[in-house]
Design a protein around this motif. Structure first.
Motif, mmCIF file in Angstrom:
data_model
loop_
_atom_site.group_PDB
_atom_site.id
_atom_site.type_symbol
_atom_site.label_atom_id
_atom_site.label_comp_id
_atom_site.label_asym_id
_atom_site.label_seq_id
_atom_site.Cartn_x
_atom_site.Cartn_y
_atom_site.Cartn_z
ATOM 1 N N UNK A 109 0.960 -1.175 0.061
ATOM 2 C CA UNK A 109 -0.179 -0.123 -0.090
ATOM 3 C C UNK A 109 0.998 1.403 0.062
ATOM 4 N N UNK A 110 1.819 1.174 -0.921
ATOM 5 C CA UNK A 110 2.652 2.360 -1.144
ATOM 6 C C UNK A 110 2.752 2.872 -2.598
ATOM 7 N N UNK A 111 3.016 4.028 -2.935
ATOM 8 C CA UNK A 111 3.263 4.277 -4.420
ATOM 9 C C UNK A 111 4.505 5.001 -4.493
ATOM 10 N N UNK A 112 5.211 5.079 -5.576
ATOM 11 C CA UNK A 112 6.232 5.943 -5.900
ATOM 12 C C UNK A 112 5.918 6.860 -6.860
ATOM 13 N N UNK A 162 -6.090 12.808 8.604
ATOM 14 C CA UNK A 162 -4.800 13.318 8.878
ATOM 15 C C UNK A 162 -4.146 14.239 7.756
ATOM 16 N N UNK A 163 -3.254 14.759 8.167
ATOM 17 C CA UNK A 163 -2.503 15.647 7.100
ATOM 18 C C UNK A 163 -1.476 14.795 6.090
ATOM 19 N N UNK A 164 -1.248 15.678 5.049
ATOM 20 C CA UNK A 164 -0.251 14.994 4.260
ATOM 21 C C UNK A 164 1.149 14.397 4.864
ATOM 22 N N UNK A 165 1.350 15.004 6.033
ATOM 23 C CA UNK A 165 2.481 14.471 6.750
ATOM 24 C C UNK A 165 2.547 13.151 6.935
ATOM 25 N N UNK A 166 1.564 12.505 7.056
ATOM 26 C CA UNK A 166 1.033 11.200 7.730
ATOM 27 C C UNK A 166 1.108 10.189 6.072
ATOM 28 N N UNK A 167 1.223 11.019 5.087
ATOM 29 C CA UNK A 167 1.128 10.351 3.905
ATOM 30 C C UNK A 167 2.309 10.027 2.987
ATOM 31 N N UNK A 168 3.389 10.879 3.381
ATOM 32 C CA UNK A 168 4.593 11.221 2.486
ATOM 33 C C UNK A 168 5.517 10.556 3.549
ATOM 34 N N UNK A 169 6.118 9.175 2.797
ATOM 35 C CA UNK A 169 6.931 8.480 3.611
ATOM 36 C C UNK A 169 8.336 8.669 3.440
ATOM 37 N N UNK A 170 8.697 9.054 2.433
ATOM 38 C CA UNK A 170 10.164 9.315 1.747
ATOM 39 C C UNK A 170 10.001 10.196 0.428
ATOM 40 N N UNK A 171 11.255 10.954 0.478
ATOM 41 C CA UNK A 171 11.403 11.825 -0.733
ATOM 42 C C UNK A 171 12.722 11.629 -1.234
ATOM 43 N N UNK A 172 12.942 11.536 -2.541
ATOM 44 C CA UNK A 172 14.208 11.696 -3.183
ATOM 45 C C UNK A 172 14.342 13.210 -3.488
ATOM 46 N N UNK A 173 15.288 13.805 -3.087
ATOM 47 C CA UNK A 173 15.467 15.374 -3.238
ATOM 48 C C UNK A 173 17.009 15.605 -3.822
ATOM 49 N N UNK A 174 17.007 16.597 -4.562
ATOM 50 C CA UNK A 174 18.376 17.236 -5.073
ATOM 51 C C UNK A 174 18.434 18.498 -4.137
ATOM 52 N N UNK A 175 19.803 18.375 -3.725
ATOM 53 C CA UNK A 175 19.967 19.595 -2.783
ATOM 54 C C UNK A 175 20.861 20.781 -3.601
ATOM 55 N N UNK A 176 20.989 22.016 -2.990
ATOM 56 C CA UNK A 176 21.488 22.833 -3.714
ATOM 57 C C UNK A 176 22.818 22.618 -4.461
ATOM 58 N N UNK A 177 23.719 21.684 -3.622
ATOM 59 C CA UNK A 177 25.187 21.355 -4.041
ATOM 60 C C UNK A 177 24.734 20.159 -5.123
ATOM 61 N N UNK A 178 23.810 19.916 -5.605
ATOM 62 C CA UNK A 178 23.584 18.877 -6.738
ATOM 63 C C UNK A 178 23.622 17.492 -6.279
ATOM 64 N N UNK A 214 7.321 9.062 -2.042
ATOM 65 C CA UNK A 214 6.948 7.727 -1.815
ATOM 66 C C UNK A 214 5.894 8.039 -0.714
ATOM 67 N N UNK A 215 4.345 7.489 -1.159
ATOM 68 C CA UNK A 215 3.469 8.088 -0.677
ATOM 69 C C UNK A 215 2.638 6.525 0.045
ATOM 70 N N UNK A 216 1.914 6.781 1.260
ATOM 71 C CA UNK A 216 1.281 5.741 1.906
ATOM 72 C C UNK A 216 -0.012 5.751 1.119
ATOM 73 N N UNK A 217 -0.755 4.560 1.006
ATOM 74 C CA UNK A 217 -2.100 4.317 0.638
ATOM 75 C C UNK A 217 -2.734 3.682 1.600
ATOM 76 N N UNK A 218 -4.188 3.771 1.729
ATOM 77 C CA UNK A 218 -5.124 3.111 2.529
ATOM 78 C C UNK A 218 -6.377 2.502 1.858
#
Lengths: 465, 465
Positions: A109-112, A162-178, A214-218
């Motif tokens: 029950x997750x999606x990327x 609940x808020x979006x905070x409860x449904x976002x499990x993980x993030x791929x991010x690019x930092x300012x440094x690259x 990465x999103x949590x689903x129910x």
């Protein structure tokens, strides 16, 4: 912080990274990227680039970091606080090519997903599998998931799910440094160091660029009932809100609307039901679940509360069509209001039992400073969207005096334990009001965090603080 | 970072701040504060102070910041990662006098509590009002709410009700500088700058000292059903977990237990039911709600899934007494295991469908490195508590070789998308394993954040990283 312009040489490097077809520089092409849904603002970036991979984003950030060029990330441009405006010029990172649902993992029950996926498109895709992603802002038909993450967006169903905070499990991010990192883990719990995922949620593109989510689903509820309750005045309607929860019911939506908002939708889109003369304010209440008897039983309990609190009419939506019409009315209210007047929108949130006091304060401020307002929003969360209308105000009053009225409203919000934005973010237009609630210490901490992630200050400069 | 000792002069200033009766310095008095519930560790603080107000905490931090004295905050000392140990000596801030529930606001379904309130005491107080605070770690009878915030604690009901992050709305914290701030607002939504509340949750006392907590409450469910399902082997039991959710059911608890864990509770506390010979692993499944028919209907659906997945026996708890006994068994399992062997506890979390692979990997590691283990935990969240038993291992193997086995388990956890701790935190004992999952970039960001909040590094030094 001083920034540099994008030179011919740097433009060529941008083209090398994302390809000519994904770089815009002409005034006409840039127009779309010069504004968002915030009232009446226009800032042109120098260049728009449309990367499609984290590596392309990383290369662009390395380049801009090296040359001290401002970078403004942009999702669908549906923001209401000017967060996606390139106020310092520079490069706009248009994330629209990050538009793929990479995986729906039914076993976990997750999606990327990529950040440029339209929220409703994603919701519909998982709904076909019997799953729910419940974070659906009114703009769900056009906004991007990445923008939702950046703003900590909400919507009507936060009250139960609940808020979006409860449904976002993980993030791929690019930092300012690259550098490209995952902020956390694909898990429902996390106690492994400072929670970078939560820090990125609501950071409005100032700490890094989200490239995967990465999103949590129910499991989705299978039944719902929708009621529209009319009240003789605003404060009575607002008073009923906290009583519903106190009766042991957690609705899946509990929305508040002023009569004028409904009238304007009616004018713009046609009418869906009779507006009785003595109806000044409305609560729209949805209860969902898996069992018809249970949700009707809960609706009956809600009805008892509504009567106790002076409700003078309740409509039970009878068909899917009628439900859709009511939701359409609520969701398009902002658009209808905007079609009627020059306006300014605020997004106050308070503890829900303080709603009647806040609403009275908004109207009092209007009387004092000479503006009208239409209020609606997520009453179950204590979150009111205040549409301030220019109406008969002079340009001078609108441009100068109005700010004092808004200040009064935010001061009251703060006194009531609330804050300046519940789900729209601070962006450009709310930042001047932040000192009403937050002290020099808060600013110092925020700026310190910003410095850690983006030492040269290239990411979405001039936003939040 | 080098730290100074507490001199006679500084001790006198500490006494001036909190009063003689709230300062401990004798070896005997300090013994209680020299350990927590983590296996076999002992570190004495130089001095324990028991402040009772944010102002006293502020004065102590100003003093320690000035003299570069380490400060270790401590709740109930129930931690399992050594987070509350004064490994550098210095001052221990014992928060036990912050023991008041300041307000339960029934209209807003919020409460304001001090961090030294025992979790279960608070839960019971709100339960009497028909309200639920669902974050109940196994140690709920002794742990403090402040410790729960510091560790991002969980417990069995996270699976339905969400993590502690969803229930902590606002925090009053004292920073290392002695400044006292509220991190956010008393609201269900928040989109007003970087979310400091969320940053403090799980920060293990390294960023500031929490002195008040605003908590969200919800209407309590009124009915529940509890099932205990037996399986012939561990992996089969673990496989059933994700299938239950896929059948559309969200249990209010879904716990996993190995047979040996139950046997040891049985030995220590008496037996509650027959353990059939072919039962190697168990799932304990609670479904709650407000309607008996609905929850029994859901239990029946769960039962169908259990049968499909090789469950060979299901016990439905028939009375409140029997439910209490089953929960007692689950909650005291850690204590019973500890009574039987020298042990080490890990707290891996993975996406729930990866549980069978993780459990197999744990047992494989045991076979390779010569240790036995008893696993149990919050299977619905993919969170397994691994109790590694010394058993017949030599002291040398236990002290040296075992780490390689733990490393294997964490490497597998990471490959499966999981992380090192789901709810126990990193503290002292897990920090050496953090580089398995996290890169130099993560450490740099974490350390940067730490530097912003605590430039002289006095708060809980030597923890997390």
């Amino acid at each position: 912080m001083t920034y540099n312009k994008i030179t011919e040489d740097i433009l060529n490097q941008i083209i090398d990274i994302v390809g000519t077809e994904n770089v815009l520089t002409g005034q006409t092409e840039l127009e779309k990227y010069s504004h968002d849904e915030t009232e009446d603002l226009e800032y042109y970036p120098e260049v728009v680039a449309k990367p499609a991979t984290p590596q392309e984003v990383a290369a662009l950030l390395v380049l801009c970091n090296e040359h001290q060029i401002p970078v403004t990330p942009r999702g669908a441009g549906t923001g209401l606080a000017g967060g996606a405006l390139a106020i310092m010029g520079g490069l706009m990172l248009a994330m629209e090519r990050f538009n793929k649902v990479l995986e729906v993992d039914e076993r976990n029950l997750q999606a990327t997903v990529e950040p440029g996926v339209i929220t409703e498109v994603f919701m519909n895709q998982v709904a076909e599998m019997g799953l729910l992603y419940p974070i659906d802002p009114s703009s769900k038909g056009s906004c991007f998931l990445g923008g939702n993450v950046a703003h900590g967006s909400g919507g009507p169903r936060v009250v139960k799910y609940g808020t979006i905070r409860e449904y976002i499990l993980n993030l791929e991010v690019v930092l300012a440094s690259g550098e490209i990192i995952w902020t956390g883990a694909n898990t429902l719990k996390y106690a492994s160091g400072y929670n970078l995922t939560q820090l990125f949620i609501g950071s409005e593109g100032t700490l890094g660029i989200v490239t995967k989510i990465v999103v949590k689903l129910i499991p989705a509820p299978t039944r719902d009932v929708l009621m529209l309750a009319a009240f003789p005045d605003l404060e009575t309607a607002a008073s009923a809100v906290s009583a519903i929860f106190r009766a042991g019911i957690v609705p899946s939506a509990l929305e508040f609307m002023e009569r004028k908002g409904i009238e304007w939708v009616k004018e713009k889109d046609g009418v869906y039901f009779d507006l009785k003369d003595d109806a000044a304010a409305f609560l729209m209440i949805e209860i969902d679940g898996t069992d018809t008897d249970v949700i009707f039983g809960e609706a009956e309990k809600v009805n008892v509360v509504l009567e106790q609190f002076g409700c003078n009419d309740v409509l039970f939506a009878e068909s899917t069509t009628q439900k859709d019409e009511l939701w359409h009315m609520r969701r398009t209210m902002a658009v209808s209001v905007k079609a009627n007047s020059i306006y300014k929108e605020e997004d106050c949130v308070v503890p829900r039992a303080a709603l009647p006091v806040l609403i009275k304060g908004i109207k009092d401020a209007g009387a004092k400073y000479g503006f009208e307002s239409v209020c609606y929003g997520h009453a179950g969360d204590g979150n009111v969207h205040i549409n301030i209308l220019k109406g008969g105000m002079s340009d001078d009053d609108w441009n100068n005096k109005l700010k004092d009225g808004i200040r009064d409203i935010f001061e009251l919000t703060t006194q009531l334990g609330g804050t300046i934005s519940g789900e729209h973010g601070i962006g450009l237009v709310q930042k001047e009001f932040m000192p009403i609630k937050y002290s020099a210490v808060h600013f110092q901490l925020w700026k310190g965090i910003k410095q850690v992630f983006d030492p040269k200050g290239i990411l979405n400069p001039g936003k939040i603080f």
